[in-house]
Scaffold this active site. Structure first.
Site, mmCIF file in Angstrom:
data_model
loop_
_atom_site.group_PDB
_atom_site.id
_atom_site.type_symbol
_atom_site.label_atom_id
_atom_site.label_comp_id
_atom_site.label_asym_id
_atom_site.label_seq_id
_atom_site.Cartn_x
_atom_site.Cartn_y
_atom_site.Cartn_z
ATOM 1 N N ASN A 1 0.837 -1.198 0.000
ATOM 2 C CA ASN A 1 0.000 0.000 0.000
ATOM 3 C C ASN A 1 0.879 1.259 0.000
ATOM 4 O O ASN A 1 1.549 1.567 0.984
ATOM 5 C CB ASN A 1 -0.894 -0.053 1.251
ATOM 6 N N ASP B 1 -1.722 -5.136 11.429
ATOM 7 C CA ASP B 1 -2.996 -5.756 11.087
ATOM 8 C C ASP B 1 -4.070 -4.936 11.775
ATOM 9 O O ASP B 1 -3.909 -4.550 12.933
ATOM 10 C CB ASP B 1 -3.040 -7.218 11.530
ATOM 11 N N GLY C 1 -12.421 1.605 3.183
ATOM 12 C CA GLY C 1 -12.961 0.529 4.015
ATOM 13 C C GLY C 1 -14.292 0.913 4.637
ATOM 14 O O GLY C 1 -15.194 1.393 3.958
ATOM 15 N N TYR C 2 -14.390 0.731 5.946
ATOM 16 C CA TYR C 2 -15.656 0.968 6.657
ATOM 17 C C TYR C 2 -15.795 2.408 7.142
ATOM 18 O O TYR C 2 -16.755 2.732 7.853
ATOM 19 C CB TYR C 2 -15.759 0.020 7.863
#
Length: 198
Positions: free
Chosen positions: A10, A69, A152-153
């Site tokens: 990324n 993570d 993402g969210y």
């Protein structure tokens, strides 16, 4: 030691880390700089997965490695999607993941839609010295998306103290409050000692 490998492809994440580590005069490399490395993320926690990533890459390259993570932990879903956040409805498909989350919470009343984002960063050196940093931010899952930023969210994750979702914040504002921002600040606090220790 002058090189630290960030176990990510990324580019945005790599930029963030380069900026924070610049004062230490460290050369930052990412997985994009090397031949593909097969990583089998089969841990049962954020820390296990981050450690597997760091250990696998370090074993191949013989260099210090930092991995993280992260995930969304929803109370009404017994902690799901958790470590499976990025592949909740398919591999790294934000729209599908958000849609699945909304379906799963369709019958859950607003006051029970509590959640938090969590990040664990693990750094390992070839001599086995390990550094672990954690960060989290609490919030609630909305019934529809708000905001265009983030990924993402973020558009569904509402932070009551800010009266906004993470997707309504600028990148700078998000770094101040986000789980990754908090984990990174803890990491940078402990980094000089870890980097020097032989």
């Amino acid at each position: 030691m002058t090189t630290l490998v960030i176990a990510t492809k990324n580019a945005g994440k790599a930029r963030e880390y380069r900026k924070m580590l610049a004062p230490h005069g460290i050369e930052i490399k990412t997985l994009a700089d090397f031949a593909p490395i097969k990583i089998n993320e089969n841990g049962h926690s954020f820390e296990e997965n981050a450690t597997i990533k760091a250990q696998t890459v370090m074993n191949v390259l013989g260099l210090p490695v930092m991995a993280d993570d992260s995930g969304l932990v929803v109370d009404a879903l017994n902690g799901a999607p958790g470590i499976y956040s990025a592949r909740y409805a398919g591999d790294h498909d934000d729209a599908a993941n958000n849609a699945k989350l909304l379906r799963a919470l369709a019958d859950v009343p607003d006051e029970k839609r509590t959640a938090h984002f969590h990040t664990t960063i693990v750094a390992l050196k070839p001599d086995g010295t390990k550094l672990v940093a954690n960060g989290r931010i609490n919030g609630q899952i909305l019934r529809q998306r708000r905001g265009e930023n983030g990924f993402g969210y973020d558009p569904l994750f509402y932070v009551p103290s800010l009266h906004k979702t993470l997707a309504q914040l600028t990148a700078e504002q998000k770094n101040q409050v986000s789980h990754r921002g908090r984990a990174l600040r803890q990491f940078m606090n402990d980094f000089p000692e870890w980097w020097q220790v032989e």
